[in-house]
Design a protein around this motif. Structure first.
Motif, PDB file in Angstrom:
ATOM      1  N   ARG A 193     -14.762  30.955 -10.239  1.00  0.00           N
ATOM      2  CA  ARG A 193     -14.290  29.565 -10.095  1.00  0.00           C
ATOM      3  C   ARG A 193     -13.282  29.464  -8.951  1.00  0.00           C
ATOM      4  O   ARG A 193     -13.316  28.531  -8.159  1.00  0.00           O
ATOM      5  N   GLU A 194     -12.383  30.437  -8.884  1.00  0.00           N
ATOM      6  CA  GLU A 194     -11.374  30.448  -7.815  1.00  0.00           C
ATOM      7  C   GLU A 194     -12.051  30.540  -6.451  1.00  0.00           C
ATOM      8  O   GLU A 194     -11.661  29.856  -5.510  1.00  0.00           O
ATOM      9  N   MET A 195     -13.070  31.382  -6.367  1.00  0.00           N
ATOM     10  CA  MET A 195     -13.800  31.530  -5.111  1.00  0.00           C
ATOM     11  C   MET A 195     -14.508  30.218  -4.745  1.00  0.00           C
ATOM     12  O   MET A 195     -14.483  29.795  -3.585  1.00  0.00           O
ATOM     13  N   ILE A 196     -15.096  29.562  -5.723  1.00  0.00           N
ATOM     14  CA  ILE A 196     -15.780  28.289  -5.479  1.00  0.00           C
ATOM     15  C   ILE A 196     -14.776  27.239  -5.036  1.00  0.00           C
ATOM     16  O   ILE A 196     -15.019  26.498  -4.085  1.00  0.00           O
ATOM     17  N   GLU A 249     -13.824  27.973  -1.498  1.00  0.00           N
ATOM     18  CA  GLU A 249     -14.890  27.553  -0.574  1.00  0.00           C
ATOM     19  C   GLU A 249     -14.904  26.038  -0.423  1.00  0.00           C
ATOM     20  O   GLU A 249     -15.086  25.526   0.684  1.00  0.00           O
ATOM     21  N   ASP A 250     -14.712  25.325  -1.538  1.00  0.00           N
ATOM     22  CA  ASP A 250     -14.669  23.864  -1.482  1.00  0.00           C
ATOM     23  C   ASP A 250     -13.493  23.385  -0.636  1.00  0.00           C
ATOM     24  O   ASP A 250     -13.622  22.456   0.163  1.00  0.00           O
ATOM     25  N   LEU A 251     -12.336  24.038  -0.813  1.00  0.00           N
ATOM     26  CA  LEU A 251     -11.165  23.667  -0.012  1.00  0.00           C
ATOM     27  C   LEU A 251     -11.397  23.949   1.468  1.00  0.00           C
ATOM     28  O   LEU A 251     -11.026  23.142   2.323  1.00  0.00           O
ATOM     29  N   ASN A 252     -12.029  25.076   1.760  1.00  0.00           N
ATOM     30  CA  ASN A 252     -12.342  25.391   3.158  1.00  0.00           C
ATOM     31  C   ASN A 252     -13.287  24.354   3.746  1.00  0.00           C
ATOM     32  O   ASN A 252     -13.121  23.933   4.896  1.00  0.00           O
ATOM     33  N   SER A 308     -14.063  19.636   7.173  1.00  0.00           N
ATOM     34  CA  SER A 308     -14.432  18.220   7.314  1.00  0.00           C
ATOM     35  C   SER A 308     -13.267  17.413   7.866  1.00  0.00           C
ATOM     36  O   SER A 308     -13.465  16.545   8.730  1.00  0.00           O
ATOM     37  N   MET A 309     -12.066  17.703   7.380  1.00  0.00           N
ATOM     38  CA  MET A 309     -10.889  16.979   7.866  1.00  0.00           C
ATOM     39  C   MET A 309     -10.625  17.306   9.337  1.00  0.00           C
ATOM     40  O   MET A 309     -10.297  16.413  10.128  1.00  0.00           O
ATOM     41  N   GLU A 310     -10.775  18.569   9.720  1.00  0.00           N
ATOM     42  CA  GLU A 310     -10.582  18.954  11.112  1.00  0.00           C
ATOM     43  C   GLU A 310     -11.630  18.293  11.999  1.00  0.00           C
ATOM     44  O   GLU A 310     -11.321  17.835  13.103  1.00  0.00           O
TER      45      GLU A 310
END
Length: 172
Positions: free
Chosen positions: A97-100, A103-106, A111-113
């Protein structure tokens, strides 16, 4: 599969029927990765926990293997082993879950960049358009001033030319 459903409900008679159908059907040949699951479930339902544990090593999916081992150890009364494996399973699921989430945050940061870059490009485009408009206005104003000055100078030259022509006519 119904075999798996009856396994989860722990209905041995119905499980045995569908297990036999699975083993004797082409499904087991088409999906060889399910054979270790079927073997594990069969040993478990027959109460042969030692063979179920030994067979669990053939299950490729780590989470499934750990879940099955928790079931076996719990059913066989080895609660300490069931607890340890359950703890390991929870830790593994948390790390997944932490890895997911990571990845979602990345992906969100990317997307923000990208949006920021697009906004910057749009601003640069708008700045370039404004610059072109300002230059065009300056050129129009300069051209207008030049034309007005030229007109006045031409008018003055015509007046001087007329005055010289009149003066020349008087001298003659």
């Amino acid at each position: 599969y119904k075999m798996h459903a009856y396994f989860n409900m722990e209905k041995k008679d119905s499980f045995d029927i569908y297990h036999e159908k699975f083993v004797s059907s082409e499904d087991s040949l088409k999906q060889p990765d399910l054979i270790p699951y079927a073997a594990f479930m069969k040993y478990y339902m027959d109460g042969n926990y030692t063979k179920a544990i030994a067979c669990s090593d053939s299950i490729v999916n780590e989470e499934d293997r750990l879940r099955f081992l928790v079931l076996v150890y719990h059913k066989s009364g080895n609660l300490e082993a069931a607890y340890k494996i359950q703890k390991k399973l929870i830790k593994r699921e948390d790390s997944i879950r932490e890895m997911i989430v990571h990845e979602d945050l990345n992906a969100m940061m990317h997307s923000m960049e990208l949006a920021a870059t697009n906004n910057k490009l749009a601003q640069q485009k708008n700045t370039n358009i404004i610059l072109v408009v300002v230059i065009a206005v300056i050129v129009v104003i300069a051209s207008t001033i030049l034309n007005i000055t030229r007109y006045r100078y031409t008018k003055k030259l015509k007046q001087q030319n007329l005055a010289l022509t009149e003066a020349l006519d008087e001298v003659k």
